[in-house]
Scaffold this motif. Structure first.
Motif, PDB file in Angstrom:
ATOM      1  N   GLN A 233      -4.120  -5.155  -3.551  1.00  0.00           N
ATOM      2  CA  GLN A 233      -2.823  -5.308  -4.204  1.00  0.00           C
ATOM      3  C   GLN A 233      -2.929  -6.222  -5.412  1.00  0.00           C
ATOM      4  O   GLN A 233      -3.862  -7.023  -5.521  1.00  0.00           O
ATOM      5  CB  GLN A 233      -1.790  -5.862  -3.225  1.00  0.00           C
ATOM      6  CG  GLN A 233      -2.095  -7.250  -2.686  1.00  0.00           C
ATOM      7  CD  GLN A 233      -0.999  -7.790  -1.796  1.00  0.00           C
ATOM      8  OE1 GLN A 233      -0.183  -8.593  -2.218  1.00  0.00           O
ATOM      9  NE2 GLN A 233      -1.000  -7.347  -0.529  1.00  0.00           N
TER      10      GLN A 233
ATOM     11  N   LYS B  72      -0.560  -9.048  -7.644  1.00  0.00           N
ATOM     12  CA  LYS B  72       0.634  -9.889  -7.527  1.00  0.00           C
ATOM     13  C   LYS B  72       0.833 -10.685  -8.808  1.00  0.00           C
ATOM     14  O   LYS B  72      -0.104 -11.297  -9.322  1.00  0.00           O
ATOM     15  CB  LYS B  72       0.526 -10.840  -6.328  1.00  0.00           C
ATOM     16  CG  LYS B  72       1.802 -11.657  -6.101  1.00  0.00           C
ATOM     17  CD  LYS B  72       1.824 -12.323  -4.736  1.00  0.00           C
ATOM     18  CE  LYS B  72       0.954 -13.547  -4.659  1.00  0.00           C
ATOM     19  NZ  LYS B  72       1.186 -14.308  -3.414  1.00  0.00           N
ATOM     20  N   SER B  73       2.070 -10.675  -9.310  1.00  0.00           N
ATOM     21  CA  SER B  73       2.374 -11.386 -10.547  1.00  0.00           C
ATOM     22  C   SER B  73       2.519 -12.878 -10.299  1.00  0.00           C
ATOM     23  O   SER B  73       2.647 -13.333  -9.161  1.00  0.00           O
ATOM     24  CB  SER B  73       3.673 -10.850 -11.167  1.00  0.00           C
ATOM     25  OG  SER B  73       4.794 -11.200 -10.369  1.00  0.00           O
TER      26      SER B  73
ATOM     27  N   THR C  72       6.277  -9.984  -8.369  1.00  0.00           N
ATOM     28  CA  THR C  72       6.108  -8.539  -8.275  1.00  0.00           C
ATOM     29  C   THR C  72       4.784  -8.254  -7.576  1.00  0.00           C
ATOM     30  O   THR C  72       3.759  -8.855  -7.898  1.00  0.00           O
ATOM     31  CB  THR C  72       6.093  -7.901  -9.672  1.00  0.00           C
ATOM     32  OG1 THR C  72       7.338  -8.166 -10.317  1.00  0.00           O
ATOM     33  CG2 THR C  72       5.870  -6.406  -9.584  1.00  0.00           C
TER      34      THR C  72
ATOM     35  N   GLU D 281       2.275  -5.004  -6.379  1.00  0.00           N
ATOM     36  CA  GLU D 281       1.949  -3.578  -6.396  1.00  0.00           C
ATOM     37  C   GLU D 281       0.822  -3.329  -5.404  1.00  0.00           C
ATOM     38  O   GLU D 281      -0.212  -4.001  -5.443  1.00  0.00           O
ATOM     39  CB  GLU D 281       1.537  -3.130  -7.794  1.00  0.00           C
ATOM     40  CG  GLU D 281       2.671  -3.187  -8.810  1.00  0.00           C
ATOM     41  CD  GLU D 281       2.272  -2.620 -10.158  1.00  0.00           C
ATOM     42  OE1 GLU D 281       1.122  -2.133 -10.293  1.00  0.00           O
ATOM     43  OE2 GLU D 281       3.105  -2.679 -11.088  1.00  0.00           O
ATOM     44  N   TYR D 282       1.030  -2.342  -4.509  1.00  0.00           N
ATOM     45  CA  TYR D 282       0.079  -2.062  -3.441  1.00  0.00           C
ATOM     46  C   TYR D 282      -0.750  -0.811  -3.741  1.00  0.00           C
ATOM     47  O   TYR D 282      -0.235   0.169  -4.270  1.00  0.00           O
ATOM     48  CB  TYR D 282       0.825  -1.842  -2.120  1.00  0.00           C
ATOM     49  CG  TYR D 282       1.588  -3.041  -1.635  1.00  0.00           C
ATOM     50  CD1 TYR D 282       0.965  -4.021  -0.878  1.00  0.00           C
ATOM     51  CD2 TYR D 282       2.950  -3.185  -1.916  1.00  0.00           C
ATOM     52  CE1 TYR D 282       1.676  -5.130  -0.417  1.00  0.00           C
ATOM     53  CE2 TYR D 282       3.663  -4.293  -1.471  1.00  0.00           C
ATOM     54  CZ  TYR D 282       3.025  -5.252  -0.720  1.00  0.00           C
ATOM     55  OH  TYR D 282       3.715  -6.340  -0.267  1.00  0.00           O
ATOM     56  N   PHE D 283      -2.009  -0.878  -3.355  1.00  0.00           N
ATOM     57  CA  PHE D 283      -2.910   0.263  -3.439  1.00  0.00           C
ATOM     58  C   PHE D 283      -3.539   0.415  -2.052  1.00  0.00           C
ATOM     59  O   PHE D 283      -4.665  -0.024  -1.800  1.00  0.00           O
ATOM     60  CB  PHE D 283      -3.969   0.028  -4.520  1.00  0.00           C
ATOM     61  CG  PHE D 283      -3.381  -0.171  -5.894  1.00  0.00           C
ATOM     62  CD1 PHE D 283      -3.246   0.894  -6.763  1.00  0.00           C
ATOM     63  CD2 PHE D 283      -2.912  -1.420  -6.288  1.00  0.00           C
ATOM     64  CE1 PHE D 283      -2.682   0.715  -8.028  1.00  0.00           C
ATOM     65  CE2 PHE D 283      -2.346  -1.609  -7.539  1.00  0.00           C
ATOM     66  CZ  PHE D 283      -2.233  -0.530  -8.415  1.00  0.00           C
TER      67      PHE D 283
ATOM     68  N   THR E 167       9.477   0.930   1.920  1.00  0.00           N
ATOM     69  CA  THR E 167       8.787   1.992   1.179  1.00  0.00           C
ATOM     70  C   THR E 167       7.669   2.647   1.987  1.00  0.00           C
ATOM     71  O   THR E 167       7.216   3.748   1.629  1.00  0.00           O
ATOM     72  CB  THR E 167       8.188   1.441  -0.132  1.00  0.00           C
ATOM     73  OG1 THR E 167       7.286   0.383   0.166  1.00  0.00           O
ATOM     74  CG2 THR E 167       9.293   0.926  -1.052  1.00  0.00           C
TER      75      THR E 167
END
Length: 332
Positions: free
Chosen positions: A93, A95-96, A105, A107-109, A174
């Motif tokens: 992931q 992370k901001s 924020t 974002e996941y992968f 999600t």
């Protein structure tokens, strides 16, 4: 020879790349690698406090998977039931970095990751059942139908063995096919738990109630021994069949990173309850460790060692006082 564990948990760990500068993730050029995963954060926190903790998972046959294993070894978390899955990768992931204390924020992968293929086949009775306690989050069941099946299997087996269970919903909408599926599954899982630890917003989503005492009542009616609801800056509300109250939050000079606060809270509550402390003391420790967690960058970096926690408690820092504890009606 397998160890006898105090606590068992399971889920997904990911490599996390934290932005070294503020701004949109698309504009960031430098990142620092760390570890992430709600259940692993709790495992690390409890291990630092001297508990023998086992964490079950699957990782890929890749550098991120080795990083997870190296972290387990460094933190003293037993990985005897961590499988290397050569078919699928370890997730990661981004992370901001925020300077204003707001939620970063992320974002996941992780789609199709090794951990998403966890199933009942990963359950090893001789490893799990001797443990005193099972800690579950709502993240691992959201990874896939087979991982959700494993969560229920663990809960049922540990309940049948007379062991205690804690459950932190840790909602990840999600990852679920629908909100309705998430609510139904997590409330059914919570019905197996002794201690349920939702945030106030999570409780509203899961139960349809807005007042902490009603959210707590929902889970008490379904078999929980105690419900602890995180109220953010207001502290935390607790309720059992015989008692209820609010433990005030701990003052923090500057919020650096909010991610991981709930996991730190769970570490505090679960550790204290396993030590036989009263629920108000456990909630106070949860607030204490949660406050430590949000003052540093990283999901687990702020979790204290036993020596650090003992020093805080001996010094009476963040101690529970009569003025901090209020009956639930004062919220309304």
């Amino acid at each position: 020879m397998k160890p006898t564990l105090d606590v068992i948990t399971y889920g997904e760990a990911m490599a996390m790349f934290v932005a070294a500068e503020t701004g949109a993730l698309a504009d960031v050029s430098r990142f620092t690698r760390r570890i992430a995963g709600a259940d692993l954060n709790v495992a690390i926190g409890l291990s630092r406090l001297g508990f023998k903790v086992g964490w079950m998972s699957r990782v890929g046959d890749d550098s991120f998977g080795q990083y997870v294993r190296d972290t387990l070894a460094k933190e003293g978390v037993d990985g005897g039931c961590v499988t290397t899955d050569k078919r699928y990768p370890t997730g990661f992931q981004l992370k901001s970095k925020n300077d204003d204390g707001s939620d970063p924020t992320v974002e996941y992968f992780r789609k199709g990751s090794a951990a998403s293929h966890l199933s009942v086949e990963d359950y090893v009775p001789d490893y799990v059942l001797p443990a005193r306690h099972l800690h579950l989050t709502g993240v691992a069941p959201a990874l896939s139908p087979t991982s959700c099946e494993l969560a229920f299997h663990l809960a049922k087996e540990m309940r049948a063995a007379g062991k205690t269970i804690s459950f932190d919903p840790n909602l990840r909408p999600t990852l679920w096919p629908s909100r309705e599926a998430m609510v139904a599954s997590l409330n059914a899982l919570a019905a197996h738990a002794d201690w349920v630890l939702p945030g106030i917003g999570e409780g509203e989503i899961l139960t349809g109630h807005t007042k902490p005492e009603d959210i707590a009542g929902f889970y008490l009616d379904r078999g929980a021994r105690g419900v602890i609801i995180k109220l953010g800056a207001k502290g935390a509300y607790f309720r059992t069949a015989d008692d209820a109250g609010v433990i005030a939050s701990q003052p923090v000079a500057k919020v650096v990173d909010t991610v991981g606060a709930g996991d730190g809270f769970a570490v505090g509550v679960v550790s204290a309850l396993l030590e036989g402390r009263a629920l108000p003391e456990a909630v106070a420790r949860g607030n204490r460790i949660g406050a430590l967690a949000i003052q540093v960058i990283g999901d687990s970096e702020g979790l204290p060692t036993r020596a650090e926690l003992d020093a805080l408690e001996r010094g009476n820092l963040f101690a529970t006082t009569d003025t901090e504890r209020k009956v639930s009606e004062t919220l309304h």
